[in-house]
Structure formats: structure tokens, C-alpha cells
Design a protein around this motif. Structure first.
Motif, PDB file in Angstrom:
ATOM      1  N   MET A 203      62.009  67.555  34.782  1.00 50.36           N
ATOM      2  CA  MET A 203      63.325  68.178  34.824  1.00 50.36           C
ATOM      3  C   MET A 203      63.903  68.308  33.422  1.00 50.36           C
ATOM      4  O   MET A 203      64.367  69.383  33.012  1.00 50.36           O
ATOM      5  CB  MET A 203      64.257  67.345  35.715  1.00 50.36           C
ATOM      6  CG  MET A 203      65.687  67.850  35.810  1.00 50.36           C
ATOM      7  SD  MET A 203      66.809  67.369  34.434  1.00 50.36           S
ATOM      8  CE  MET A 203      66.820  65.588  34.595  1.00 50.36           C
ATOM      9  N   LEU A 204      63.866  67.230  32.643  1.00 46.68           N
ATOM     10  CA  LEU A 204      64.445  67.261  31.303  1.00 46.68           C
ATOM     11  C   LEU A 204      63.734  68.270  30.415  1.00 46.68           C
ATOM     12  O   LEU A 204      64.365  68.932  29.576  1.00 46.68           O
ATOM     13  CB  LEU A 204      64.392  65.871  30.676  1.00 46.68           C
ATOM     14  CG  LEU A 204      65.276  64.805  31.326  1.00 46.68           C
ATOM     15  CD1 LEU A 204      64.989  63.434  30.736  1.00 46.68           C
ATOM     16  CD2 LEU A 204      66.762  65.148  31.162  1.00 46.68           C
ATOM     17  N   LEU A 205      62.437  68.391  30.584  1.00 41.41           N
ATOM     18  CA  LEU A 205      61.673  69.316  29.753  1.00 41.41           C
ATOM     19  C   LEU A 205      61.983  70.771  30.076  1.00 41.41           C
ATOM     20  O   LEU A 205      61.906  71.633  29.200  1.00 41.41           O
ATOM     21  CB  LEU A 205      60.177  69.054  29.907  1.00 41.41           C
ATOM     22  CG  LEU A 205      59.649  67.831  29.161  1.00 41.41           C
ATOM     23  CD1 LEU A 205      58.301  67.389  29.719  1.00 41.41           C
ATOM     24  CD2 LEU A 205      59.537  68.116  27.666  1.00 41.41           C
ATOM     25  N   GLN A 206      62.347  71.069  31.328  1.00 34.70           N
ATOM     26  CA  GLN A 206      62.604  72.469  31.675  1.00 34.70           C
ATOM     27  C   GLN A 206      64.080  72.829  31.711  1.00 34.70           C
ATOM     28  O   GLN A 206      64.419  74.015  31.651  1.00 34.70           O
ATOM     29  CB  GLN A 206      61.950  72.826  33.013  1.00 34.70           C
ATOM     30  CG  GLN A 206      62.503  72.134  34.232  1.00 34.70           C
ATOM     31  CD  GLN A 206      61.837  72.608  35.523  1.00 34.70           C
ATOM     32  OE1 GLN A 206      62.463  73.261  36.353  1.00 34.70           O
ATOM     33  NE2 GLN A 206      60.558  72.295  35.683  1.00 34.70           N
ATOM     34  N   GLY A 224      53.511  67.013  39.170  1.00 32.82           N
ATOM     35  CA  GLY A 224      53.319  68.212  38.382  1.00 32.82           C
ATOM     36  C   GLY A 224      53.165  69.444  39.249  1.00 32.82           C
ATOM     37  O   GLY A 224      53.241  70.565  38.784  1.00 32.82           O
ATOM     38  N   ARG A 225      52.953  69.222  40.522  1.00 31.86           N
ATOM     39  CA  ARG A 225      52.932  70.305  41.502  1.00 31.86           C
ATOM     40  C   ARG A 225      53.920  69.948  42.607  1.00 31.86           C
ATOM     41  O   ARG A 225      54.309  68.795  42.755  1.00 31.86           O
ATOM     42  CB  ARG A 225      51.538  70.484  42.089  1.00 31.86           C
ATOM     43  CG  ARG A 225      50.457  70.840  41.076  1.00 31.86           C
ATOM     44  CD  ARG A 225      49.188  71.244  41.809  1.00 31.86           C
ATOM     45  NE  ARG A 225      48.054  71.399  40.923  1.00 31.86           N
ATOM     46  CZ  ARG A 225      47.775  72.493  40.237  1.00 31.86           C
ATOM     47  NH1 ARG A 225      48.581  73.525  40.329  1.00 31.86           N
ATOM     48  NH2 ARG A 225      46.708  72.562  39.456  1.00 31.86           N
ATOM     49  N   ASP A 226      54.263  70.947  43.426  1.00 36.57           N
ATOM     50  CA  ASP A 226      55.226  70.689  44.491  1.00 36.57           C
ATOM     51  C   ASP A 226      54.700  69.735  45.545  1.00 36.57           C
ATOM     52  O   ASP A 226      55.446  69.249  46.380  1.00 36.57           O
ATOM     53  CB  ASP A 226      55.619  72.008  45.171  1.00 36.57           C
ATOM     54  CG  ASP A 226      56.695  72.747  44.399  1.00 36.57           C
ATOM     55  OD1 ASP A 226      57.169  72.193  43.396  1.00 36.57           O
ATOM     56  OD2 ASP A 226      57.049  73.865  44.789  1.00 36.57           O
ATOM     57  N   ALA A 288      58.799  74.556  40.134  1.00 32.88           N
ATOM     58  CA  ALA A 288      57.726  73.573  40.100  1.00 32.88           C
ATOM     59  C   ALA A 288      57.275  73.321  38.664  1.00 32.88           C
ATOM     60  O   ALA A 288      57.306  74.216  37.821  1.00 32.88           O
ATOM     61  CB  ALA A 288      56.548  74.056  40.942  1.00 32.88           C
ATOM     62  N   ALA A 289      56.838  72.092  38.398  1.00 35.68           N
ATOM     63  CA  ALA A 289      56.481  71.705  37.040  1.00 35.68           C
ATOM     64  C   ALA A 289      55.346  72.550  36.493  1.00 35.68           C
ATOM     65  O   ALA A 289      55.396  73.005  35.336  1.00 35.68           O
ATOM     66  CB  ALA A 289      56.111  70.223  37.006  1.00 35.68           C
ATOM     67  N   ASN A 290      54.293  72.757  37.270  1.00 35.94           N
ATOM     68  CA  ASN A 290      53.166  73.530  36.739  1.00 35.94           C
ATOM     69  C   ASN A 290      53.571  74.977  36.478  1.00 35.94           C
ATOM     70  O   ASN A 290      53.098  75.601  35.523  1.00 35.94           O
ATOM     71  CB  ASN A 290      51.961  73.460  37.687  1.00 35.94           C
ATOM     72  CG  ASN A 290      52.270  73.984  39.074  1.00 35.94           C
ATOM     73  OD1 ASN A 290      53.229  73.550  39.705  1.00 35.94           O
ATOM     74  ND2 ASN A 290      51.471  74.918  39.559  1.00 35.94           N
ATOM     75  N   ASP A 291      54.480  75.518  37.298  1.00 39.60           N
ATOM     76  CA  ASP A 291      54.964  76.865  37.039  1.00 39.60           C
ATOM     77  C   ASP A 291      55.757  76.915  35.734  1.00 39.60           C
ATOM     78  O   ASP A 291      55.599  77.838  34.933  1.00 39.60           O
ATOM     79  CB  ASP A 291      55.855  77.338  38.189  1.00 39.60           C
ATOM     80  CG  ASP A 291      55.062  77.633  39.455  1.00 39.60           C
ATOM     81  OD1 ASP A 291      53.833  77.827  39.346  1.00 39.60           O
ATOM     82  OD2 ASP A 291      55.663  77.656  40.541  1.00 39.60           O
ATOM     83  N   GLY A 292      56.630  75.916  35.537  1.00 36.00           N
ATOM     84  CA  GLY A 292      57.410  75.885  34.309  1.00 36.00           C
ATOM     85  C   GLY A 292      56.549  75.718  33.075  1.00 36.00           C
ATOM     86  O   GLY A 292      56.784  76.348  32.037  1.00 36.00           O
ATOM     87  N   GLU A 360      45.397  64.863  39.276  1.00 32.70           N
ATOM     88  CA  GLU A 360      45.106  66.275  39.012  1.00 32.70           C
ATOM     89  C   GLU A 360      46.335  67.027  38.510  1.00 32.70           C
ATOM     90  O   GLU A 360      46.225  67.815  37.559  1.00 32.70           O
ATOM     91  CB  GLU A 360      44.520  66.930  40.259  1.00 32.70           C
ATOM     92  CG  GLU A 360      44.000  68.343  40.023  1.00 32.70           C
ATOM     93  CD  GLU A 360      45.075  69.408  40.042  1.00 32.70           C
ATOM     94  OE1 GLU A 360      44.866  70.470  39.419  1.00 32.70           O
ATOM     95  OE2 GLU A 360      46.124  69.186  40.681  1.00 32.70           O
ATOM     96  N   PRO A 361      47.519  66.832  39.093  1.00 31.51           N
ATOM     97  CA  PRO A 361      48.684  67.539  38.549  1.00 31.51           C
ATOM     98  C   PRO A 361      48.975  67.196  37.093  1.00 31.51           C
ATOM     99  O   PRO A 361      49.381  68.065  36.323  1.00 31.51           O
ATOM    100  CB  PRO A 361      49.821  67.097  39.480  1.00 31.51           C
ATOM    101  CG  PRO A 361      49.143  66.780  40.770  1.00 31.51           C
ATOM    102  CD  PRO A 361      47.841  66.155  40.372  1.00 31.51           C
TER     103      PRO A 361
END
Length: 663
Positions: A203-206, A224-226, A288-292, A360-361
Motif C-alpha cells: 500500500m505504501l509503495l503504491q 503480492g497477488r489478490d 493488486a500489488a502485482n498489477d501496481g 510465488e507472489p
């Protein structure tokens, strides 16, 4: 003649003077308010500035951890009486550090599934970090419904939101304003967190709200993924909130007793009606983290990311059922997770779920970030003999006392001599990252190469030290698209050939449902773009031009989609003078929204034949043998490696609406 006791350490911050405690070479200041108590009219509002005080304030005791229900199995049990008045932080510093000494700063954000945890656990003591020249800050943030809540009655205030995340950002702003008084350098702040704290790092990174508040980040077991924690839209979260407190207005919500809001929410009971958890709010969580990471919206700072070797939560322990979820890759899965055929079902369930949820995420996010910023990937593999025998490796959260070098504070299992060298090394790696920006930046540490976009290695930390090795769970050894749900209740065929549908339908509440053909994979459209649309639906108004700019999507593509939506009954309420569309999408209408249908080279919006999207997808996908939950996770997993290679086809065509007989 007896020597006088040393004077208690004092520090002056913007709000007043603090009197802490000193033990050996470390000074500590606890229970420091960083925001006004979020009670009464401030419940379910963004954190407000804290009032100052006159005279010295005692800072020798922890403040309340945030309101929560008990969770006895917690790896880091709290030691205060939890309460709604809980926005406090703690600081440890070298005892001799003068103000403006410009020491590196680390800010710890605890885990606990966003429903449990706090700063008071003994294993979270910052003394070892301060001993080694770091100013360590730990903070509380609102949990459960206090921290993550939306409700129609809060419409005038934006429906609600991720107040716990706003608390974290407010605490980081406090650090920027005050940490120099403790000897810290506000320009050298490393944020780090585990589990829910690791998710908070994403969250903080995006989040645009957190830009400039930190210089580095460490993500531990943060998914890292939903698939780790599905986040609803604000609109869906508001519907969930309404089921918890139907019929109340804003004043009535804020008058609810604390114990009523807390309820029985804990790590063991959090999957219940009336609690949404964190949500996609457009200001703290964008997606989602991987999308961001793939979209390049993360703050361009050095990142250390990883997970534990047995970092899972098995829901199924029957080995046959677990391996059946891998479909055609079942034999590969057995060779990877149970090569001798002797592992227990608990070990196999733990290892497979660890891989899906955290291992994996973490690797995927690291590889996505690698082209843009320095990234290092780790795997913590040391386990005390007791959990090693039961779980097969290092369980979730077991690395905490090693990172903090706080083994005496662990309640169980009893420490053994072999653990201390692991704690000394792990702690030193974290200190090195905070001091130098590299986890191998201090003398005596093994070289640790940065991640590359195609990396297959990982830095393993275990009883033999730390070293770079080929990842024992090799990327590409199993098709991750077939492992999106390891509860033995969801399995989709990934081998079907076109034409036809052989996949799953899913009703992501407050978002369109997706009926997917796996056959289109090699010439896929941008799933990221489509998911951004679905994440945005229900949060109206939606600006077409803003979406197009943020996602680099051709405007004509969105125009076609939105026009077709309008044809199917979603009203375009306004066209902006700048050429952008503005849509009003009532949340109540989105749950049964149009189904986006993807086939090879084509996209269409088709009306649901039934008011129940689940039923519709089940009918149009007769070969599907999976349950509905988890499709979006599968789809993202399947497409992750090709997202950067795929652009939206100029030849997208609209096909006529179809009826169920066509399938």
C-alpha cells in the motif's frame, strides 16, 4: 558512596517533552500519541492532529494496542488492554545519540490480518536495532471494523475507507516531523512489515499519499497477488458494512459501543459477513500489488522482499485432494512438494499454500519491479526443531524474533542455542539494508545480487548462513494458473482448446463477472486494463480520460466498452467538456452487472441472462469443474508473465450479444 542513578532521557517533539527510560546503551520512549484519539465523532474519520501537552509526559509504558478480539495462538501476543484510543507509537534510540545525529530510521508495521496485533509484543522490542545504531519506531493502527469500514450512512464523508492505512501514513508524517529529535535522519527511513504489515508495504509503495515519507521498504510475507487477501471496491465494502449495522445513520454508527464494533473479529474469525477488510479506495490502495508493480506506479525506492519456507495456512491436508488442484501438473507438484511420497498432508498443505500465498507472489513482484528499481529477494528457511517437524520449514511469522534479535521475548517454543547465530545474521542483514540501502552492505556479509526480471535465484537464510541459491521452488516448474485455490474446492481445466468455454465464472461482488476462455491466452488482451475497469466500477463517478491516462489505454477502446455498457443499461450521465466521459454507476446495479466475454481476438459485453451471475456463468461454461471463488486470482496468475509483452489489439471487435444456447 553510591552513584546516583542516571537521569531519565528526555526528548522534545512538536507536541511537548517526553521522558523515557534508559537500559544499558538504549533509550526508549513509549506510548507517544501521533494523532488525536479516534473516538466519538472522530471514529471512522481520517486521523486528526494530536493536541500538545504542557510539562513532561511520561513515555515509559506502551499505549493501548488497538481494539481487537483475543487471538491466543498469536506468534506475537500483545501485552496491553486493547482500546479504541490506540494511535500511539514507540521509539528506541542509541542512548548517546544527540538530536540531528542523522542515524538511519526503521519504522515497523505489525501484522495480524488487519484484525489483531500491536506494538507491545516482547518480540517487537526495538532495543537490538538501537544497540546497532538505528532509530527504531513501531506504530499502532486501527484494526478490524475500526480500521477498515465503509457504510452507506457515511456517504457524505466518502463512504468510509482504509482508516488503518491512513493511520500508518499519519505516523510516517509524524516521523518526518519529529524523528530528528531522537537522532534519526528523516531522509533515511526504511519501512518494514510482516504479513498484514507486509501487505501494508505494498500500500505504501503504491499510494500517492505516502510519497516522500520513506526511502526504502522491506516486504515480509506480504503476498503480492489478490489471492492472499481479496480487496473489495468501496461500493461493495459499503454494502458489507450495511449488513453489519443496517439502518443506522452516521451518528448512530459512531454511538455504537466499542465492543459491538469489535465483535469477535480475530485471525480465526475474520472471514465473516459484516467485515470487508481493506478495500480498493483509490487513495491508499489502487489495485493488486502485482498489477501496481507491473504498471510502474510503485515508489522508486530500494525494496527487500521475501517469505518463509513454510509460510502457508493449509485448509486441506488430504494430499490427493491437494495435488488434484494442479490438474495436468499434478505429477510435477508431487515431485516438487512430496518427492519421496512420505510428507504428511499438513506439510504438503503448508508448502503448497505458502507458495501460492506468499512465496510465488513475492518472487513475481520482485521480478516486475527489477527493471525500475533495486530489489533483493530472500527466503527465510530456518525453523526451530518443533515447527520444522510439524510444518516442514519456517512457518508464517516465525522469523520475527530473528529479525528483531529478540529470541528471549518469544513465548514458544523455548529457545535453543542454535537459534542465536541465525538471529544475529538475520538482524544484521536488515540493519545493513537500513544503513546502506543494500542487505549485504556491511562487512562480513555474503554478496547478495539484485533481482533481475528473469531471475531464478533467491537468497536463502537458514542455519547454514545466508547465500544465493537456485530457487528450490523454481519459476516455471508448475503452471501457477492452475494453483489459484488450494482448498480442493476449485479446479479449472487449463488445457481446453478453442472454440468453446472451459473455464470458470466468478461474481466478484460490486464488479462485473468474467467468463473466460483459456484458449485466448497467447493473444490475450490486457487483463490489467480490464481489471482496472472492474476495480473502478461501483466507485463512481468514473472518468474515462483518467482511466485511459493512468493505464495507457487507447481512448477508443474505452469508448467502445463504455458505449456498449450504456447500450446495455449503464447510463453515461455526463460528457465532460474536455472530452472525457463521466459515469454514475450505482453500487446496487453493479453486483449483477454485464459479463465481459473474452474470446480469441474479440471482446464483448453481454447482458446476464439471469439476475444471478453465478448461475449464468455456470450455464455458459458447462465444462467448468471449479467453484467460483478465486477465478480472478487464476486469471492474473496465468497472465502475469505476459502482461508486459501484451498491448491492446487495434483489431478488437464487438460481437453480438449471445444467449445461453450458443454456449
Amino acid at each position: 558512596m553510591a552513584q546516583a542513578a542516571p537521569a531519565a532521557p528526555t526528548v522534545s517533539v512538536a507536541q511537548g517533552t517526553l521522558v523515557g527510560a534508559e537500559e544499558g546503551a538504549v533509550a526508549s520512549f513509549k506510548g507517544i500519541p501521533y494523532a488525536a484519539p479516534p473516538v466519538g465523532d472522530l471514529r471512522w474519520r481520517a486521523p486528526q492532529p494530536v493536541a500538545g501537552w504542557t510539562g513532561p509526559r511520561d513515555a515509559t509504558q506502551y499505549g493501548h494496542d488497538c481494539a481487537q478480539a483475543p487471538f491466543p495462538p498469536d506468534a506475537a501476543p500483545i501485552r496491553t488492554q486493547p482500546a479504541e484510543d490506540c494511535l500511539y507509537l514507540n521509539v528506541w534510540k542509541p542512548a548517546g545519540a544527540a538530536a540531528n545525529a542523522r542515524l538511519p530510521v526503521m519504522v515497523w508495521i505489525h501484522g495480524g490480518g488487519f484484525v489483531n496485533g500491536g506494538t507491545s509484543p516482547a518480540v517487537y522490542s526495538g532495543a537490538a536495532f538501537a544497540r546497532d545504531g538505528v532509530v527504531l519506531v513501531s506504530l499502532n493502527y486501527r484494526l478490524g471494523r475500526f480500521g477498515f469500514f465503509a457504510h452507506p450512512a457515511l456517504k457524505a464523508e466518502g463512504l468510509g475507507g482504509n482508516f488503518g492505512f491512513l493511520d500508518q501514513i499519519a505516523a510516517l508524517k509524524w516521523v518526518q516531523a519529529n524523528v530528528a529529535a531522537f537522532g534519526g535522519d528523516p531522509a533515511n527511513v526504511t519501512v518494514f512489515g510482516e504479513s498484514a504489515g507486509g501487505m501494508s508495504m505494498h500500500m505504501l509503495l503504491q499510494s500517492p499519499l505516502a510519497r516522500g515519507l520513506f526511502a526504502r521498504a522491506i516486504i515480509r510475507s506480504g503476498g503480492g497477488r489478490d489471492g492472499t487477501m481479496l480487496m473489495p471496491t468501496m461500493a461493495r465494502a459499503a454494502k458489507i458494512g450495511a449488513t453489519f449495522a443496517p439502518g443506522l445513520d452516521a451518528a448512530g454508527l459512531r454511538a455504537l459501543p466499542e465492543d459491538k464494533v469489535t465483535g469477535n473479529l480475530s485471525m480465526m474469525t475474520m472471514d465473516q459477513p459484516g467485515y470487508s477488510g481493506p478495500m480498493v479506495d483509490g487513495q491508499t490502495v489502487l489495485g493488486a500489488a502485482n498489477d501496481g508493480a507491473a504498471a510502474g506506479i510503485y515508489a522508486p525506492v530500494p525494496v527487500l522482499i521475501g517469505a518463509n519456507s513454510a509460510d502457508g495456512f493449509p485448509r486441506v491436508t488430504d494430499k490427493a485432494a491437494i495435488f488434484a488442484t494442479y490438474g495436468a501438473d499434478a505429477d510435477k507438484a508431487r515431485a516438487l512438494y512430496d518427492p519421496q511420497g512420505t510428507a504428511t498432508g499438513l506439510v504438503v498443505g503448508t508448502m503448497t499454500s505458502a507458495d501460492r500465498m506468499f512465496i510465488e507472489p513475492a518472487r513475481a513482484v520482485a521480478r516486475l519491479l527489477a527493471p525500475r528499481q533495486p530489489v533483493w529477494l530472500y527466503r527465510f528457511g530456518y525453523a526451530h526443531p518443533e515447527p520444522l517437524a510439524a510444518m516442514g520449514g519456517a512457518p508464517h511469522a516465525s522469523e520475527l524474533p530473528y529479525v528483531f534479535d529478540s529470541l528471549p521475548g518469544r513465548t514458544q517454543p523455548k529457545a535453543i542455542p542454535a537459534e542465536q547465530p541465525v538471529a544475529t545474521l538475520t538482524h544484521k542483514l536488515w540493519v545493513a539494508f537500513a544503513k546502506t540501502g543494500r542487505p549485504d552492505g556491511l562487512p562480513g556479509l555474503t554478496p547478495w545480487p539484485q533481482v533481475t526480471p528473469t531471475d531464478t535465484t533467491v537468497h536463502l537464510i537458514d542455519g547454514s548462513g545466508a547465500r544465493q541459491v537456485e530457487d528450490p521452488i523454481a519459476p516455471g516448474s508448475i503452471s501457477w494458473s492452475s494453483t489459484s485455490s488450494l482448498d480442493a474446492l476449485s479446479r479449472c481445466s487449463k488445457t481446453a482448446a478453442a472454440p468453446g468455454y472451459s473455464s470458470c465464472g466468478v461474481d466478484i461482488p460490486a464488479q462485473p463477472a468474467f467468463c473466460i476462455s483459456h484458449a485466448f491466452a497467447k493473444d490475450a488482451l490486457s487483463i490489467r486494463a480490464l481489471q482496472h475497469l472492474s476495480d473502478t466500477f461501483g466507485q463512481g463517478p468514473v472518468r474515462l480520460d483518467a482511466i485511459a491516462e493512468a493505464q495507457n489505454i487507447p481512448r477508443k477502446f474505452l469508448t467502445v466498452i463504455l458505449s456498449e455498457m450504456a447500450r446495455e443499461g449503464v447510463v453515461v450521465s455526463q460528457r465532460g467538456r474536455d472530452g472525457g466521459y463521466e459515469l454514475a454507476l450505482p453500487p446496487v446495479d453493479i453486483r449483477y452487472g454485464d459479463i465481459i466475454r473474452l474470446t480469441r481476438g474479440s471482446l464483448a459485453l453481454v447482458p446476464c441472462a439471469s439476475r444471478n451471475a453465478h448461475e449464468h456463468c455456470a450455464n455458459c461454461l458447462p465444462e467448468a469443474d471449479c467453484r467460483l471463488r478465486g477465478l480472478m486470482i487464476r486469471l492474473r496468475d496465468e497472465m502475469a508473465d505476459m502482461l508486459d509483452k501484451v498491448t491492446l489489439a487495434d483489431a478488437i471487435t464487438l460481437v453480438p450479444p449471445f444467449d445461453e444456447a450458443e454456449a
